[in-house]
Scaffold this motif. Structure first.
Motif, PDB file in Angstrom:
ATOM      1  N   PRO A 105      57.242  31.448  36.281  1.00  0.00           N
ATOM      2  CA  PRO A 105      55.935  31.124  35.684  1.00  0.00           C
ATOM      3  C   PRO A 105      54.920  30.588  36.688  1.00  0.00           C
ATOM      4  CG  PRO A 105      57.577  29.489  35.050  1.00  0.00           C
ATOM      5  CD  PRO A 105      58.315  30.615  35.711  1.00  0.00           C
ATOM      6  N   GLU A 132      53.404  33.584  38.201  1.00  0.00           N
ATOM      7  CA  GLU A 132      52.533  34.245  37.221  1.00  0.00           C
ATOM      8  C   GLU A 132      51.203  33.501  37.087  1.00  0.00           C
ATOM      9  OE1 GLU A 132      56.160  36.033  34.421  1.00  0.00           O
ATOM     10  OE2 GLU A 132      55.079  34.216  33.818  1.00  0.00           O
ATOM     11  N   TYR A 133      51.260  32.190  37.025  1.00  0.00           N
ATOM     12  CA  TYR A 133      50.042  31.371  36.972  1.00  0.00           C
ATOM     13  C   TYR A 133      49.184  31.655  38.203  1.00  0.00           C
ATOM     14  CZ  TYR A 133      47.326  26.929  37.049  1.00  0.00           C
ATOM     15  OH  TYR A 133      46.345  25.971  37.099  1.00  0.00           O
ATOM     16  N   THR A 134      49.827  31.711  39.370  1.00  0.00           N
ATOM     17  CA  THR A 134      49.101  31.936  40.620  1.00  0.00           C
ATOM     18  C   THR A 134      48.437  33.302  40.634  1.00  0.00           C
ATOM     19  OG1 THR A 134      50.660  30.500  41.786  1.00  0.00           O
ATOM     20  CG2 THR A 134      49.309  31.981  43.126  1.00  0.00           C
ATOM     21  N   ALA A 169      45.435  33.165  38.557  1.00  0.00           N
ATOM     22  CA  ALA A 169      44.395  32.376  39.215  1.00  0.00           C
ATOM     23  C   ALA A 169      43.711  33.171  40.324  1.00  0.00           C
ATOM     24  CB  ALA A 169      44.989  31.087  39.778  1.00  0.00           C
ATOM     25  N   THR A 222      49.512  24.990  43.556  1.00  0.00           N
ATOM     26  CA  THR A 222      50.520  24.774  42.513  1.00  0.00           C
ATOM     27  C   THR A 222      51.759  24.124  43.105  1.00  0.00           C
ATOM     28  OG1 THR A 222      51.436  26.994  42.869  1.00  0.00           O
ATOM     29  CG2 THR A 222      49.762  26.770  41.143  1.00  0.00           C
ATOM     30  N   ASP A 243      46.585  22.726  40.066  1.00  0.00           N
ATOM     31  CA  ASP A 243      47.560  22.308  39.062  1.00  0.00           C
ATOM     32  C   ASP A 243      48.234  21.000  39.462  1.00  0.00           C
ATOM     33  OD1 ASP A 243      48.955  22.891  36.580  1.00  0.00           O
ATOM     34  OD2 ASP A 243      50.747  23.218  37.794  1.00  0.00           O
ATOM     35  N   THR A 292      44.314  21.714  35.994  1.00  0.00           N
ATOM     36  CA  THR A 292      45.320  21.690  34.934  1.00  0.00           C
ATOM     37  C   THR A 292      46.388  20.644  35.270  1.00  0.00           C
ATOM     38  OG1 THR A 292      46.488  23.543  36.005  1.00  0.00           O
ATOM     39  CG2 THR A 292      44.971  24.088  34.200  1.00  0.00           C
ATOM     40  N   ALA A 327      51.875  24.801  35.662  1.00  0.00           N
ATOM     41  CA  ALA A 327      52.218  26.127  36.189  1.00  0.00           C
ATOM     42  C   ALA A 327      53.707  26.415  36.071  1.00  0.00           C
ATOM     43  CB  ALA A 327      51.774  26.249  37.645  1.00  0.00           C
TER      44      ALA A 327
END
Length: 338
Positions: free
Chosen positions: A114, A117-119, A122, A247, A272, A294, A298
């Motif tokens: 995850p 995936e977040y990165t 972004a 992150t 993050d 956030t 992440a």
């Protein structure tokens, strides 16, 4: 064949979130959790905890696990393995574990999914200038026909992405970027150019990476040697309008220097993690239009926790069958492991 005696060691609130009904049944089928299978240890000093530890052969650990030091090992003479349901084990595994010869594994690889995936999201949103466009659209309330002109510098075609650290997450981000028309630069002191090329990136020194990338994403481990790695000079070398994504850990970045760049509007950021983890309520980063902030989300959240639990159960099953862990934690990599 008898099942090995095990215990859960983590914050009690974590266990039912990690192990849903199906995972709990599988756990109970792999190991014997003793007369109180619902017991979750968050301390090792009470008579009850020490009674359990006396016979334990494997600990299934998670967030909030107490320290596995000499005192713990003294009260757990039969302990042979630690299966961690989250990422880093540095918060609870000590040198005493290596001296005992414990087999240790973690779900760091599952947790990397995850974060990567977040990165990826972004990176793509940053190059698309989503935050600035959102704000402009809010102000004008216009479905203008000339957005493609207003956003002349936006897009993900032939942009350059810099990845700091060929960690699990860094490597996975590089892999996820392969289908896109992007050039990927990578900087890591333990990597050679051929391996970087096989991953799909070009190995470059940090100054070149920061000085020429449209987006820089930080994936190095937090070690004493990496604190402040993203320095004032590196941030100052980034092109106007570039984006920094972090992150990893806030300590890797010179945050006062980053804050100055962000307040000036010269750079953008997706953060993050910060230093401190919870910024003061008066921090400008909460309200800056060029910052997406956030609260350390992440990594695995919600249903993603079950990926880590499933991986840990797979490792636990291998251990009960006498098969080596797929993803063991090695003491010889301790000095460069997050």
């Amino acid at each position: 064949m008898s099942r090995p005696l095990a215990a859960l060691a983590m914050r009690p609130a974590v266990a039912p979130v990690l192990f849903d009904a199906g995972a709990r049944r599988r756990l109970n089928g792999l190991v014997d959790l003793g007369p109180d299978p619902d017991l979750v240890l968050d301390e090792f000093d009470s008579p009850r905890a020490r009674s359990v530890l006396a016979g334990v052969e494997v600990l299934v650990t998670g967030w909030g696990c107490p320290l596995l030091d000499e005192a713990l090992l003294h009260h757990a003479p039969r302990l042979r393995a630690v299966v961690h349901t989250a990422g880093t084990v540095k918060n609870h595994v000590t040198e005493a574990c290596w001296r005992r010869g414990l087999q240790i594994t973690s779900a760091a690889g599952a947790n990397a999914v995850p974060v990567a995936e977040y990165t990826l999201a972004a990176i793509l949103f940053s190059n698309k200038q989503v935050l600035a466009t959102r704000d402009g659209y809010r102000r004008t309330r216009e479905r203008a026909t000339d957005w493609h002109v207003r956003l002349a510098g936006a897009g993900n075609y032939r942009r350059r992405i810099g990845i700091v650290g060929a960690s699990r997450i860094g490597r996975r981000v590089v892999e996820l970027l392969r289908p896109f028309d992007l050039e990927v630069l990578l900087s890591d002191p333990f990597l050679d150019p051929d391996e970087a090329s096989r991953l799909g990136a070009r190995l470059v020194p940090l100054p070149e990476l920061f000085g020429s990338s449209d987006v820089v994403s930080v994936h190095a481990p937090w070690l004493r040697s990496t604190e402040g790695l993203v320095s004032r000079s590196l941030l100052g070398s980034m092109p106007d309008g570039a984006t920094l994504i972090n992150t990893a850990r806030g300590a890797l970045v010179d945050q006062p220097a980053l804050e100055r760049e962000l307040v000036s509007g010269r750079l953008n950021a997706v953060l993050d993690v910060t230093t401190p983890d919870l910024l003061p309520s008066g921090s400008p980063l909460y309200d800056l239009p060029n910052v997406l902030l956030t609260p350390h989300i992440a990594g695995s959240m919600g249903g993603e926790l079950h990926r880590m639990a499933d991986f840990a159960l797979d490792e636990l099953e291998r251990w009960t069958r006498g098969v080596p862990f797929v993803d063991p934690v090695h003491p010889d990599a301790w000095d460069r492991t997050a």
